[in-house]
Write an enzyme that holds these catalytic residues in place. Structure first.
Site, short mmCIF file in Angstrom:
data_model
loop_
_atom_site.label_atom_id
_atom_site.label_comp_id
_atom_site.label_asym_id
_atom_site.label_seq_id
_atom_site.Cartn_x
_atom_site.Cartn_y
_atom_site.Cartn_z
CE LYS A 96 -2.26 -1.03 3.85
NZ LYS A 96 -1.67 -2.32 4.22
NE ARG B 91 -4.49 -2.20 10.25
CZ ARG B 91 -3.41 -1.58 9.80
NH1 ARG B 91 -3.48 -0.37 9.34
NH2 ARG B 91 -2.25 -2.17 9.82
NE ARG C 179 7.59 -3.65 4.90
CZ ARG C 179 6.31 -3.36 5.11
NH1 ARG C 179 5.87 -3.07 6.31
NH2 ARG C 179 5.46 -3.41 4.14
NE ARG D 291 6.60 -1.33 11.57
CZ ARG D 291 5.64 -1.16 10.66
NH1 ARG D 291 5.84 -0.44 9.58
NH2 ARG D 291 4.45 -1.68 10.84
NE ARG E 271 1.38 -5.75 11.51
CZ ARG E 271 2.33 -5.24 10.73
NH1 ARG E 271 3.56 -5.71 10.78
NH2 ARG E 271 2.06 -4.27 9.91
P1 AMP Z 1 0.65 -0.32 9.69
O1 AMP Z 1 1.92 0.41 9.55
O2 AMP Z 1 -0.48 0.29 8.87
O3 AMP Z 1 0.75 -1.80 9.44
O4 AMP Z 1 0.18 -0.16 11.22
C1 AMP Z 1 0.98 -0.62 12.28
C2 AMP Z 1 0.10 -0.89 13.51
O5 AMP Z 1 -0.58 0.32 13.88
C3 AMP Z 1 -1.01 -1.90 13.28
O6 AMP Z 1 -0.57 -3.25 13.43
C4 AMP Z 1 -2.03 -1.49 14.34
O7 AMP Z 1 -1.61 -1.91 15.63
C5 AMP Z 1 -1.91 0.02 14.32
N1 AMP Z 1 -2.86 0.63 13.35
C6 AMP Z 1 -2.55 1.31 12.21
N2 AMP Z 1 -3.67 1.73 11.59
C7 AMP Z 1 -4.70 1.31 12.35
C8 AMP Z 1 -6.11 1.41 12.24
N3 AMP Z 1 -6.71 2.04 11.20
N4 AMP Z 1 -6.88 0.83 13.21
C9 AMP Z 1 -6.32 0.20 14.26
N5 AMP Z 1 -5.00 0.06 14.43
C10 AMP Z 1 -4.19 0.61 13.48
#
Ligand code: AMP
Length: 215
Positions: free
Chosen positions: A13, A88, A127, A162, A173
């Site tokens: 994305k 999400r 990554r 990370r 996840r």
């Molecule tokens: P990402 O970088 O988008 O994969 O986000 C990393 C982490 O942030 C996720 O695994 C969630 O814990 C949290 N997170 C990011 N966006 C959301 C969202 N829209 N709703 C809930 N948790 C989020």
């Protein structure tokens, strides 16, 4: 252009968003980046969100929706946005719908990037991310390594795995994605807003989005 990018973690994305931004004026709004920025800055939101993020779970909808209500009202989002990692959950999608009505914004479309789970696991586990919260550049030790191992090409920051990119957490996840986020595909399909693309080629996705924007 007001787009939502849907796809499992590691579907690409962020890459697609950055390519589209070179061609269209829009704000790139990644909830993951905003949350990590808050964690690094030690804000109240960051402290509340950290434990969910470290476990690979979702930050509660109410926190996310409050954060996004503010972010989407900012000036740069009015000319266009690409939402990356939001919504999400179905309640987040419903909340977003309300926020957009208040702002008088109509979604251009929802792009779903489909990638098989094994490909995603391979990608995420190789990554590395720049630990400088202002940079957060992403590398891949197999496909896009930095010039100097462990060091960010852009800012010289240290590259790290990370906390939420270890194998155990990534598997969790992906399950969280299947249970909570994948239902959004049907949700937006029912609204006639969904456009699906296989995730192999970011260029093909960008071409597909451009063709969609011309219609
Ligand atoms: P990402 O970088 O988008 O994969 O986000 C990393 C982490 O942030 C996720 O695994 C969630 O814990 C949290 N997170 C990011 N966006 C959301 C969202 N829209 N709703 C809930 N948790 C989020």
């Amino acid at each position: 252009m007001y787009l939502i990018l849907l796809g499992a973690p590691g579907a690409g994305k962020g890459t697609v968003a950055k390519m589209l931004l070179k061609q269209h004026p829009a704000a790139h709004i990644s909830t993951g980046d905003i949350l990590r920025g808050n964690v690094a800055a030690g804000t109240k939101l960051g402290l509340q969100a950290k434990k969910f993020m470290d476990e690979g779970g979702l930050v509660p909808d109410s926190l996310i929706l409050d954060m996004m209500k503010g972010r989407l009202a900012e000036a740069d989002a009015q000319q266009g946005f690409i939402l990356d990692g939001f919504p999400r959950t179905i309640p987040q999608a419903e909340g977003l719908g309300k926020i957009l009505v208040e702002l008088g914004i109509e979604l251009t479309g929802v792009i779903s990037i489909d990638v098989p789970e094994q490909v995603i696991l391979d990608r995420i586990l190789s990554r590395r991310t720049c630990s400088n919260p202002k940079c957060q550049a992403i590398y891949n030790v197999k496909f896009m390594p930095p010039k100097v191992e462990g060091v960010c090409d852009k800012c010289g920051g240290k590259l790290i795995v990370r906390d939420d990119e270890t194998e155990e957490v990534v598997r969790h996840r992906l399950k969280v994605y299947e249970d909570n986020t994948a239902p959004l595909i049907q949700y937006y399909e029912a609204k006639g807003q969904l456009h699906r693309f296989p995730g192999e080629s970011s260029d093909a996705i960008v071409d597909g989005v451009n063709a969609m924007l011309k219609k």
